[in-house]
Write an enzyme that holds these catalytic residues in place. Structure first.
Site, PDB file in Angstrom:
ATOM      1  N   LYS A  71       0.845  -1.214   0.000  1.00 46.57           N
ATOM      2  CA  LYS A  71       0.000   0.000   0.000  1.00 46.57           C
ATOM      3  C   LYS A  71       0.879   1.263   0.000  1.00 46.57           C
ATOM      4  CE  LYS A  71      -2.009  -1.283   3.863  1.00 46.57           C
ATOM      5  NZ  LYS A  71      -1.337  -2.597   4.076  1.00 46.57           N
ATOM      6  N   ARG A  85      -9.786   0.644   8.392  1.00 49.47           N
ATOM      7  CA  ARG A  85      -9.260  -0.680   8.708  1.00 49.47           C
ATOM      8  C   ARG A  85     -10.273  -1.529   9.457  1.00 49.47           C
ATOM      9  NH1 ARG A  85      -3.420   0.229   8.656  1.00 49.47           N
ATOM     10  NH2 ARG A  85      -2.369  -1.697   9.106  1.00 49.47           N
ATOM     11  N   ARG A 144      11.950  -5.523   4.331  1.00 49.12           N
ATOM     12  CA  ARG A 144      11.673  -4.082   4.167  1.00 49.12           C
ATOM     13  C   ARG A 144      12.592  -3.263   5.066  1.00 49.12           C
ATOM     14  NH1 ARG A 144       5.802  -1.936   5.300  1.00 49.12           N
ATOM     15  NH2 ARG A 144       6.205  -2.906   7.309  1.00 49.12           N
ATOM     16  N   ARG A 167      11.182  -1.713  11.220  1.00 46.61           N
ATOM     17  CA  ARG A 167      10.174  -1.213  12.159  1.00 46.61           C
ATOM     18  C   ARG A 167      10.034  -2.141  13.367  1.00 46.61           C
ATOM     19  NH1 ARG A 167       5.212   0.166   8.123  1.00 46.61           N
ATOM     20  NH2 ARG A 167       4.168  -1.174   9.633  1.00 46.61           N
ATOM     21  N   ARG A 189      -0.225  -9.344  13.112  1.00 49.82           N
ATOM     22  CA  ARG A 189      -0.804  -8.359  12.178  1.00 49.82           C
ATOM     23  C   ARG A 189      -1.639  -9.062  11.114  1.00 49.82           C
ATOM     24  NH1 ARG A 189       4.366  -5.422  10.388  1.00 49.82           N
ATOM     25  NH2 ARG A 189       3.051  -4.266   8.938  1.00 49.82           N
TER      26      ARG A 189
END
Ligand code: AP5
Length: 218
Positions: free
Chosen positions: A13, A88, A127, A162, A173
């Protein structure tokens, strides 16, 4: 152009939103980036949100809606916006509908990015994100490394992993996504603005979104 991006964590996203921002000059509004910046600055909101985020749970709707209720009135939303990570939950989607109706704004595209759990795990563990809250550029050590390892191309700050990129947090998640966010696909699927597309490479996704928006504006 007003766009909602849906999809599981790591579906891309933020990556697609960055591309659309460059192409169309519209503002990316990422509730995740806003929250991470609040956490970093140690604000009341950040302190309230931090634990939920680290565990991979959703921050309560009331806190998110407080951030979003006046956001669309800001000057940077005049040309449009891309919602990355909001709504969400069904309650957030219903609230968004009410907020936008009150401002006589309509959404041009609701885009669901499809990605398998395997792909998500691979992408999230590789990432890297710029540590500067004002930048938050997204990299990937395999598919999109920065020019200098560990340094953001855009602002020169260190890139980091992160806090919610541990395997446990990623698993949580994904479970949270299935329980709370995946039902939004049913919520939006009969809307003519809805599009569901595999998240393979970002450019064709951005092309498809532009095509849908221009078709709907005719
Ligand atoms: P948030 O920051 O929104 O996290 P997320 O939805 O889990 O999404 P991500 O940012 O992890 O992934 P992404 O889909 O943007 O993928 P990306 O482009 O980075 O939210 C974090 C937390 O904040 C939540 O868990 C929650 O606690 C809280 N929160 C936020 N909003 C909330 C809300 N509305 N309500 C309640 N709580 C909220 O891509 C991932 C990687 O893959 C990158 O390395 C990228 O380079 C790579 N990649 C992406 N696309 C491609 C591609 N096509 N090909 C190859 N590589 C790709």
């Amino acid at each position: 152009m007003r766009i909602i991006l849906l999809g599981p964590p790591g579906a891309g996203k933020g990556t697609v939103a960055e591309l659309l921002t460059v192409r169309h000059g519209i503002k990316q509004i990422s509730t995740g980036d806003i929250l991470r910046s609040e956490v970093k600055n140690g604000t009341e909101l950040g302190t309230a949100a931090e634990g939920y985020m680290r565990r991979g749970e959703l921050v309560p709707d009331s806190l998110i809606l407080k951030i979003m209720e006046n956001r669309f009135l800001e000057e940077d939303c005049r040309k449009g916006f891309i919602l990355d990570g909001f709504p969400r939950t069904i309650l957030q989607a219903q609230s968004l509908k009410t907020i936008l109706a009150g401002l006589s704004m309509k959404i041009d595209a609701v885009v669901n990015l499809e990605a398998s759990d395997d792909l998500i795990l691979r992408r999230l563990t590789s990432r890297r994100t710029c540590s500067n809250p004002g930048c938050q550029a997204i990299y990937n050590i395999y598919t999109k490394p920065p020019k200098v390892e560990g340094i953001c191309d855009r602002c020169g700050s260190p890139t980091i992993q992160r806090d919610d990129e541990t395997p446990e947090a990623i698993r949580q998640r994904l479970a949270t996504y299935q329980e709370k966010t995946a039902p939004l696909i049913d919520y939006y699927k009969n809307d003519p603005a809805f599009l569901s597309i595999p998240s393979l490479t970002p450019e064709p996704v951005a092309d498809e979104i532009a095509r849908l928006v221009s078709e709907r504006s005719r």
